[in-house]
Design a protein around this motif. Structure first.
Motif, short mmCIF file in Angstrom:
data_model
loop_
_atom_site.label_atom_id
_atom_site.label_comp_id
_atom_site.label_asym_id
_atom_site.label_seq_id
_atom_site.Cartn_x
_atom_site.Cartn_y
_atom_site.Cartn_z
N ARG A 110 -0.01 -0.77 -5.22
CA ARG A 110 -0.25 0.32 -6.19
C ARG A 110 -0.61 -0.39 -7.48
O ARG A 110 0.03 -1.40 -7.82
N LEU A 111 -1.68 0.19 -8.22
CA LEU A 111 -1.96 -0.32 -9.66
C LEU A 111 -1.87 0.59 -10.71
O LEU A 111 -1.75 1.87 -10.47
N SER A 115 5.72 -4.70 2.10
CA SER A 115 6.03 -4.40 0.56
C SER A 115 5.42 -2.88 0.27
O SER A 115 5.80 -2.61 -0.94
N MET A 116 4.85 -2.55 0.88
CA MET A 116 4.27 -1.13 0.46
C MET A 116 4.91 0.09 1.44
O MET A 116 4.59 1.07 1.55
N ASN A 162 7.85 -0.93 -1.94
CA ASN A 162 9.37 -1.39 -1.34
C ASN A 162 10.29 -1.74 -2.48
O ASN A 162 9.72 -2.85 -3.16
N PRO A 163 11.27 -1.21 -2.75
CA PRO A 163 12.03 -1.70 -4.08
C PRO A 163 12.49 -3.21 -3.72
O PRO A 163 12.93 -3.68 -4.66
N GLY A 205 2.52 -7.50 1.96
CA GLY A 205 3.80 -8.45 1.52
C GLY A 205 3.06 -9.88 1.01
O GLY A 205 2.08 -9.66 0.31
N PRO A 206 3.96 -10.75 1.10
CA PRO A 206 3.48 -12.02 0.28
C PRO A 206 2.17 -12.59 0.88
O PRO A 206 2.28 -13.11 1.92
N GLY A 207 1.07 -12.45 0.09
CA GLY A 207 -0.19 -12.96 0.46
C GLY A 207 -0.92 -12.15 1.63
O GLY A 207 -0.41 -11.49 2.25
#
Length: 248
Positions: free
Chosen positions: A207-208, A168-169, A222-223, A114-116
């Motif tokens: 993801r890169l 976020s993933m 996560n969209p 997520g953020p950070g």
């Protein structure tokens, strides 16, 4: 032929690999390793080639001309004490050597999905390397070789276990999952999920994807979460996430 080259040749002869296939996998011409062994060219193997050969042949990097590993020791009774600056720790560039043979370190540093994320106690001045303080090792994880081998060719000492934080993933990874990170695999190639150190020094799992002009896209599965992109030299890749441990 010196002892290093003799050991390397013997290890290759005893393996399922050839000098040519290992050379190509390292991104070199097919005769690269043969020339190193038989002609002494180059005089010393570069780090990325040593990492590959160590993973494929099971040879310690020190036997291939690498520096001595940073040995991690941990004592649960000391986890709460403050970490002194530059205290020796666990490097993602050398095999982990803990109390138990064939153990993977369980890193007590959350990877932000997520953020950070949380800053690492220590860092290496290397594009693909980081160092965790010895006190960041909360324990050791042991899997049988046959089971670990289903997910990665890396030896246990080059696989780190890192806990995920954030959403976020989702749905690939959930907060609280633990990911097994192959620190020998830092090549983005066709993409994948990696643990990285971002420009602010935070540990993230994202993801890169390669972009034109030497940039890398940092993608959230996560969209609802935003993605970002950086110049390749702005981030450090710790390793590729190859498996996860989670609740069902």
């Amino acid at each position: 032929m010196d002892d290093l080259r003799k050991r390397l040749k013997a290890a290759i002869d005893a393996s399922a690999h050839t000098m040519a296939t290992l050379s190509r996998e390292a991104g070199k011409n097919h005769a690269y390793i043969q020339q190193f062994i038989e002609r002494g060219v180059p005089r010393k193997l570069p780090e990325d080639v040593r990492v590959l050969l160590s993973a494929r042949l099971g040879m310690p990097e020190t036997e291939l001309g690498g520096r001595k590993p940073i040995i991690a020791s941990y004592d649960p009774a000391e986890f709460d004490r403050e970490v002194a600056p530059f205290e020796p720790g666990v490097s993602s560039l050398v095999p982990y050597e803990g109390r138990t043979a064939n153990a993977m370190p369980d890193i007590d540093v959350s990877a932000g999905a997520g953020p950070g994320g949380l800053p690492l106690p220590h860092q290496l001045p290397h594009q693909s390397g980081v160092v965790y303080a010895a006190d960041a090792i909360r324990g050791e994880v042991i899997l049988p070789d046959y089971l670990l081998g289903e997910y990665t060719r890396a030896k246990a000492g080059r696989v780190h276990v890192v806990r995920v934080r954030g959403d976020s993933m989702e749905t690939t990874l959930s907060s609280g999952d633990r990911v097994f990170v192959d620190t020998t695999d830092v090549a983005i190639g066709q993409g994948g999920v990696f643990v990285i150190l971002d420009p602010d020094g935070e540990v993230l799992i994202k993801r890169l994807r390669k972009l034109p002009e030497g940039r890398i896209e940092i993608v959230s599965d996560n969209p609802k979460q935003a993605s970002d992109n950086y110049a390749a030299e702005e981030i450090r890749i710790v390793g590729r996430a190859v498996a996860r441990l989670c609740r069902i």
